[in-house]
Design a protein around this motif. Structure first.
Motif, mmCIF file in Angstrom:
data_model
loop_
_atom_site.group_PDB
_atom_site.id
_atom_site.type_symbol
_atom_site.label_atom_id
_atom_site.label_comp_id
_atom_site.label_asym_id
_atom_site.label_seq_id
_atom_site.Cartn_x
_atom_site.Cartn_y
_atom_site.Cartn_z
ATOM 1 N N GLU A 151 28.470 3.862 18.897
ATOM 2 C CA GLU A 151 29.734 2.700 18.366
ATOM 3 C C GLU A 151 31.294 2.824 18.378
ATOM 4 O OE1 GLU A 151 27.838 2.608 14.599
ATOM 5 O OE2 GLU A 151 26.051 2.547 15.023
ATOM 6 N N ASN A 152 31.488 4.538 18.215
ATOM 7 C CA ASN A 152 32.738 4.784 18.548
ATOM 8 C C ASN A 152 33.974 3.854 19.631
ATOM 9 O OD1 ASN A 152 34.403 5.504 15.697
ATOM 10 N ND2 ASN A 152 32.946 6.756 14.905
ATOM 11 N N LEU A 153 33.619 4.976 20.550
ATOM 12 C CA LEU A 153 33.229 4.936 22.147
ATOM 13 C C LEU A 153 33.200 3.447 22.542
ATOM 14 C CD1 LEU A 153 34.267 6.378 24.694
ATOM 15 C CD2 LEU A 153 31.743 6.501 25.187
ATOM 16 N N ILE A 154 31.847 2.804 22.523
ATOM 17 C CA ILE A 154 31.914 0.966 22.664
ATOM 18 C C ILE A 154 33.243 0.218 22.196
ATOM 19 C CG2 ILE A 154 31.101 -0.895 22.126
ATOM 20 C CD1 ILE A 154 28.498 1.064 21.709
ATOM 21 N N PHE A 155 34.055 0.363 20.780
ATOM 22 C CA PHE A 155 34.935 -0.415 20.561
ATOM 23 C C PHE A 155 36.188 0.161 21.238
ATOM 24 C CE2 PHE A 155 31.679 -2.130 17.585
ATOM 25 C CZ PHE A 155 32.549 -3.581 17.061
ATOM 26 N N THR A 156 36.136 1.403 21.220
ATOM 27 C CA THR A 156 37.685 1.933 22.188
ATOM 28 C C THR A 156 37.821 1.095 23.241
ATOM 29 O OG1 THR A 156 36.887 4.144 20.758
ATOM 30 C CG2 THR A 156 38.983 4.359 22.531
ATOM 31 N N VAL A 157 36.125 0.711 23.749
ATOM 32 C CA VAL A 157 36.436 0.305 25.563
ATOM 33 C C VAL A 157 37.005 -1.401 24.969
ATOM 34 C CG1 VAL A 157 35.120 -0.453 27.423
ATOM 35 C CG2 VAL A 157 35.237 1.953 26.220
ATOM 36 N N LEU A 158 36.405 -1.473 23.963
ATOM 37 C CA LEU A 158 37.085 -2.813 23.607
ATOM 38 C C LEU A 158 37.576 -3.502 24.142
ATOM 39 C CD1 LEU A 158 33.741 -3.966 21.746
ATOM 40 C CD2 LEU A 158 34.247 -5.218 23.935
ATOM 41 N N LEU A 159 38.780 -2.301 22.720
ATOM 42 C CA LEU A 159 39.940 -2.033 22.226
ATOM 43 C C LEU A 159 41.242 -2.172 23.582
ATOM 44 C CD1 LEU A 159 40.099 -0.324 19.300
ATOM 45 C CD2 LEU A 159 41.101 -2.869 19.110
#
Length: 535
Positions: A44-52
């Motif tokens: 989940e941390n990686l997904i939102f890092t990519v989205l940011l």
């Protein structure tokens, strides 16, 4: 029951759907393990890092292709995640995150939100990314940017300071009021009131924490809450008073129109009801603002006092009287010559010399023998007993408030209007009524002041509001709640629809004689003339 708080529930669920759909889609995929991301937290941390990263590129209006995202993941992995991945594996991971997780393999994604207005589930479309074909060095490439849903989701993850959030809601409320969108303005002021109430409760929790152990309450916590209070209270009371004046003017316009045309349209009636609701919540918000001010100074006082107590405790040096003095003097009797060094501090402070003549005249009980003293029963009072006694006294005080209101309404009902001077003439003739109407000056004054603050009480609106709100069993005096309870208990008052109260500026002040205050003193006091009316 009226469930006003469930209005726009489907809109709330859309905001929840932003996160729910992306997490649900991620959890169902097993591909994460081959890239070394076994824990849900890492995924989940990686997904939102990519989205940011995509949001940053979108805001800068720069190209954001799969290659750009892969380069970003490669750099992030080397610095932080430390997964043993080749560049090709990172490129595969990028395609998996973008195409499978976020874009759902190109399939349209829906989230079901229940609409309590219609009683059915509504399908809510959620889309995070939008694609665009661009030409880069003669090669057609796909670039990604965020949709409105994507922006709303990511901006919602960043917490805004509470006082700033309240200011934003106040600006939105003012805008809806100016545009005459009264139903939206009513929802806005309810949200503002809720945030004020939450802040009061937070401060009460902080006060309790400080009392239990001030060392658990950091300076940063104290600075944050106090600065937030000052920013919140700055001009806030005046703002909401101005809003209330605007609302009162618009209510009077509708009432004037109703008198002249005898009937309002359905839409106008809804607007009038929303305006009256806004007025009630503005009054509540102003009251909560005062509670915040009171709790602010209480918090400062208690925090300073507790820190002072701790600092005093740290400089107190404790020692054993037996070991340090008694045993040493027995070992060497010559040391008793210096005993004044120990005793002198005991006589440093001046003892207050107050002679209590009441103690001298008090009947002196004979000293009982030890045997009789052993037969005495020891009474112990627990904290629970103290709280019960405190609650009992508060309930008795609330009953006195209600008795005052009951007598006022019973006398107003006779002619539908009444001056305070009429009640003054009544209590001169009837001592029993006087004791009920003015149990103490403070209780009587508080009831009259609350009537003048509210000015107008709509009984039907209060009954509807009570249906949609849960009673919390508060012990503080609340005029609206007390009036409803009095009317429900006294059937003769059941046909009262509205109560009006105002100062009679054309009348002289009146003198109420021989009344008791809370100290038990009998005094006369001057009171402004007040006019009551019901219909």
């Amino acid at each position: 029951m009226v469930f006003d708080y469930l209005n726009n529930f489907n809109i709330r669920m859309k905001k929840i759907g932003y996160y729910s759909l992306i997490f649900r889609n991620s959890i169902m995929k097993n591909n994460w393990k081959k890239y070394g991301f076994d824990e849900y937290d890492e995924q989940e941390n990686l997904i939102f890092t990519v989205l940011l990263y995509i949001m940053e590129q979108s805001l800068k209006e720069e190209v954001c292709t799969l290659d750009n995202i892969t380069d970003f993941i490669d750099e992030i992995n080397d610095l932080y995640y430390k997964k043993n991945l080749s560049y090709e594996e990172e490129k595969s991971l990028t395609e998996f995150i973008i195409n499978t997780i976020i874009c759902n393999d190109g399939d349209v994604r829906y989230y079901k939100g229940f609409n309590y207005a219609t009683g059915i589930y509504e399908e809510i479309n959620v889309s995070y990314l939008i694609t665009k074909i661009i030409d880069i060095d003669g090669v057609r490439r796909v670039t990604y940017s965020l949709t409105d849903d994507g922006y709303n989701m990511l901006l919602g993850t960043l917490e805004i300071e509470e006082n700033l959030r309240i200011s934003i809601h106040e600006m939105i409320f003012k805008l809806h009021l100016e545009k005459a969108e009264y139903s939206k303005a009513a929802d806005d002021i309810k949200n503002i009131f809720n945030m004020f109430r939450i802040r009061v409760q937070k401060m009460e929790e902080d006060i309790q924490r400080i009392r239990e152990n001030p060392l658990n309450y950091s300076n940063s916590d104290y600075e944050k809450i106090t600065k937030g209070n000052l920013a919140l209270m700055k001009e806030s009371k005046e703002k909401y008073k101005l809003h209330r004046e605007v609302v009162e003017e618009r209510i009077q316009e509708f009432l004037h129109k109703e008198i002249n045309l005898s009937e309002l349209t359905k839409e106008e009636n809804e607007n009038l009801n929303n305006l009256q609701c806004i007025k009630r919540y503005l009054n509540k918000t102003i009251d909560e603002d005062q509670r915040i001010l009171k709790k602010h100074f209480e918090l400062k006082e208690i925090y300073a006092k507790e820190l002072e107590n701790i600092s005093k405790m740290s400089i107190i040096k404790r020692f054993s009287l037996s070991n340090e003095i008694y045993e040493k003097v027995l070992g060497d009797i010559k040391k008793i010559e210096n005993i004044e060094v120990f005793l002198r501090p005991l006589f440093k402070n001046h003892i207050p010399k107050i002679y209590n003549i009441n103690k001298a005249l008090q009947y002196q009980n004979p000293i009982r023998k030890n045997k009789e003293e052993k037969d005495l029963e020891v009474l112990e009072f627990s904290d629970e007993d103290v709280e019960k006694e405190k609650e009992k006294r508060q309930l008795e005080r609330l009953e006195k408030y209600k008795t005052v209101i009951n007598i006022i309404l019973e006398n107003v009902k006779v002619t539908n209007k009444l001056y305070l001077s009429d009640l003054n003439e009544l209590i001169v003739r009837d001592e029993y009524i006087k004791l009920k109407l003015i149990p103490t000056v403070e209780i009587f004054r508080e009831v009259i002041i609350e009537f003048l603050k509210v000015r107008e009480i709509d009984i039907n609106s209060l009954l509807e509001e009570r249906k949609s709100n849960t009673e919390m069993g508060e012990m503080d005096f609340q005029l609206n709640k007390a009036v409803i309870e009095v009317i429900e208990q006294n059937k003769e008052l059941s046909n009262i629809k509205r109560i009006y109260a105002s100062k009679a500026l054309d009348k002289e002040d009146l003198i109420i004689k021989s009344v008791i205050n809370e100290l038990g003193e009998t005094k006369n006091f001057i009171c402004s003339e007040v006019y009551f009316k019901i219909n």
